[in-house]
Design a protein around this motif. Structure first.
Motif, short mmCIF file in Angstrom:
data_model
loop_
_atom_site.label_atom_id
_atom_site.label_comp_id
_atom_site.label_asym_id
_atom_site.label_seq_id
_atom_site.Cartn_x
_atom_site.Cartn_y
_atom_site.Cartn_z
N CYS A 116 5.46 3.23 2.32
CA CYS A 116 4.56 4.38 2.44
C CYS A 116 4.75 4.98 3.83
N CYS A 142 -1.61 -3.53 5.56
CA CYS A 142 -0.65 -2.41 5.53
C CYS A 142 0.72 -2.82 6.08
N GLY A 201 -3.65 4.73 9.17
CA GLY A 201 -3.28 4.58 7.76
C GLY A 201 -4.32 5.26 6.87
N CYS A 202 -4.29 4.92 5.59
CA CYS A 202 -5.17 5.60 4.62
C CYS A 202 -6.65 5.45 4.97
N GLY A 225 -0.43 6.59 3.65
CA GLY A 225 0.52 6.52 2.54
C GLY A 225 0.31 7.61 1.50
S1 SF4 Z 1 -0.56 3.34 1.28
FE1 SF4 Z 1 -2.23 3.39 2.79
S2 SF4 Z 1 -3.37 1.50 2.44
FE2 SF4 Z 1 -1.35 1.26 1.46
S3 SF4 Z 1 -0.06 0.27 3.01
FE3 SF4 Z 1 0.22 2.49 3.21
S4 SF4 Z 1 -1.26 3.12 4.78
FE4 SF4 Z 1 -1.87 1.08 4.06
#
Ligand code: SF4
Length: 456
Positions: A17, A41, A105-106, A136
């Motif tokens: 991601c 993550c 991150g998310c 991601g």
């Molecule tokens: S998609 Fe989002 S929650 Fe999943 S690993 Fe990547 S940053 Fe982390």
């Protein structure tokens, strides 16, 4: 999923991601990512881009030592500004770095707190803190790589970079560290070649590369993008900010034809000594053919009982697929059957990338033979309907394709992520030397599988 996803269910993961962009930061000495994300993550990235990708491991900051705010559900509800401030404070005190990137991150992006404010609070004249959003849900690791570069250019190179132009200095762009499993060895060989022809390469990633290389970026005479589409946006940004022109040579050269083309393009661009560069081309090409004739030429003899396939499939990044297509078509006379590019190439770049494959394939490929997808399993599905009994082909891809190739009795060479558990060290397929290694790997896999005498 990326912008090309639709409602498909991608299989055989070949990208991480957006957060996987941290591997670009981890490849530049003196840059430390500080994660503002969930605790899992980095492990999700590690399984695709690092350990399972040729046994790679970032140095000096291994993943396990990368600071993280370890966000929980409670933080998403009540906020986590205090947590990231505490982690950052300790990172600034205990880690030997000059640039600290707050990577959201998310979950941190869902909370939506202002990381620019936090970065401004902690930045000092000696230590730069910058926010980079890599959730991601916005893109994959190749997108994340672009975001990291962009943040470093805007937040560090522009304010702290050197000024003036140094004749012959060239910034090398286009390589995505770790995602290209052979990035480290490739960049070392490229650096040697560029120095040999009279240039001063400024390479950002790898052994002994870091803050100084970042600072030198504005002083390059030109930028060199060695990829079909990655880092083109960065090259355009550098042109806008510092007026640096760029050369787009769309593949990392593999084999004598591509290597000679690159040297000639650079000779013309930088007004290098033509006699000297032509003599380097001759010397390297002669060496290639010495070993080619000694070990490999007989494989292309139709009367020989042992013969390699005459055709190939690729299922990998656009960069790796284009580089090997150039070599296999132009130097070995193989023909590509279909190219799958499972890295979610942005739509704006797809027409350019498709044209590059059509030009490179010398008429062997039609438009529909270049497949942009985010589904690494599409190739396996496609192959189920393809008759392999007469037209034996080789497969170039990731370790996923090794399984597919075994089932279909086809020779296979890993060229992309995930590379698998075999150690990569400084292995590379760069230039004339690397091409010999690629050919040997193809032969050896065919030999191991007992396919040399069976293929025509
Ligand atoms: S998609 Fe989002 S929650 Fe999943 S690993 Fe990547 S940053 Fe982390």
């Amino acid at each position: 999923m990326g912008e090309n996803s639709g409602f498909s269910c991608p299989e055989q993961q070949r990208v991480g991601c957006g957060l996987g962009g941290i591997y670009t930061a981890l490849s530049i000495g003196g840059v430390l990512p500080v994660l503002h994300s969930g605790p899992g993550c980095i492990h999700a990235m590690n399984s695709v881009l690092s350990l399972s990708n040729g046994g790679q491991n970032p140095v000096p900051f291994m993943e396990l030592s990368v600071p993280c705010s370890n966000l929980s559900e409670e933080d998403v509800v009540f906020g986590a500004g205090g947590k990231i401030r505490s982690v950052l404070e300790h990172a600034l005190r205990y880690y030997k770095a000059e640039i600290f990137l707050i990577i959201t991150g998310c979950s941190a992006e869902i909370i939506g707190e202002d990381m620019q404010e936090v970065a401004d609070e902690f930045s000092t004249p000696e230590k730069t803190v910058l926010p980079v959003a890599l959730p991601g849900f916005k893109g994959n690791n190749v997108w994340g790589h672009g975001q990291i570069l962009s943040a470093l250019i805007d937040g560090f190179v522009e304010p702290y970079g050197e000024r003036g132009t140094v004749k012959g200095r060239v910034n090398v762009l286009g390589v995505v560290p770790f995602y290209d499993p052979m990035w480290a060895g490739t960049l070392e060989r490229l650096e040697c070649l560029l120095k040999q022809i009279g240039l001063e390469p400024n390479i950002l990633y790898g052994r002994d590369k870091g803050i100084q290389e970042l600072k030198r970026i504005p002083t390059a005479e030109f930028n060199l993008v060695l990829a079909p589409w990655t880092d083109l946006d960065a090259a355009k940004k550098l042109k806008r900010k510092f007026g640096t022109p760029y050369v787009h040579f769309p593949y990392m050269p593999v084999g004598p034809t591509a290597e000679a083309e690159l040297i000639r393009v650079l000779t013309e661009t930088a007004a290098l000594d033509v006699q000297k560069t032509e003599s380097i081309i001759k010397d390297r090409t002669d060496r290639y053919f010495y070993y080619f004739d000694r070990n490999l030429n007989w494989l292309f003899d139709m009367h020989n009982q042992r013969s390699l396939p005459r055709e190939f499939f690729a299922n990998t990044s656009a960069s790796a697929a284009l580089s090997i297509t150039k070599y296999l078509v132009w130097d070995l006379g193989l023909s590509p059957r279909k190219i799958f590019i499972p890295e979610d190439v942005p739509k704006k770049h797809q027409p350019g990338v498709r044209d590059l494959f059509l030009q490179t394939a010398k008429g062997y490929l039609k438009e529909e033979d270049i497949v942009f997808t985010d589904d690494g399993g599409l190739f396996e599905q496609y192959l189920k309907d393809v008759d392999q009994t007469v037209r034996k082909s080789a497969v170039f891809g990731s370790i996923w394709d090794d399984i597919t190739a075994k089932k279909a009795n086809m020779p296979f060479v890993p060229v992309g992520t995930p590379y698998g558990d075999n150690l990569i060290c400084d292995k590379n397929y760069f230039g004339t030397d690397g091409a010999l290694c690629l050919m040997a790997d193809l032969y050896n896999d065919a030999e191991k599988k007992g396919l040399l005498s069976a293929v025509i």
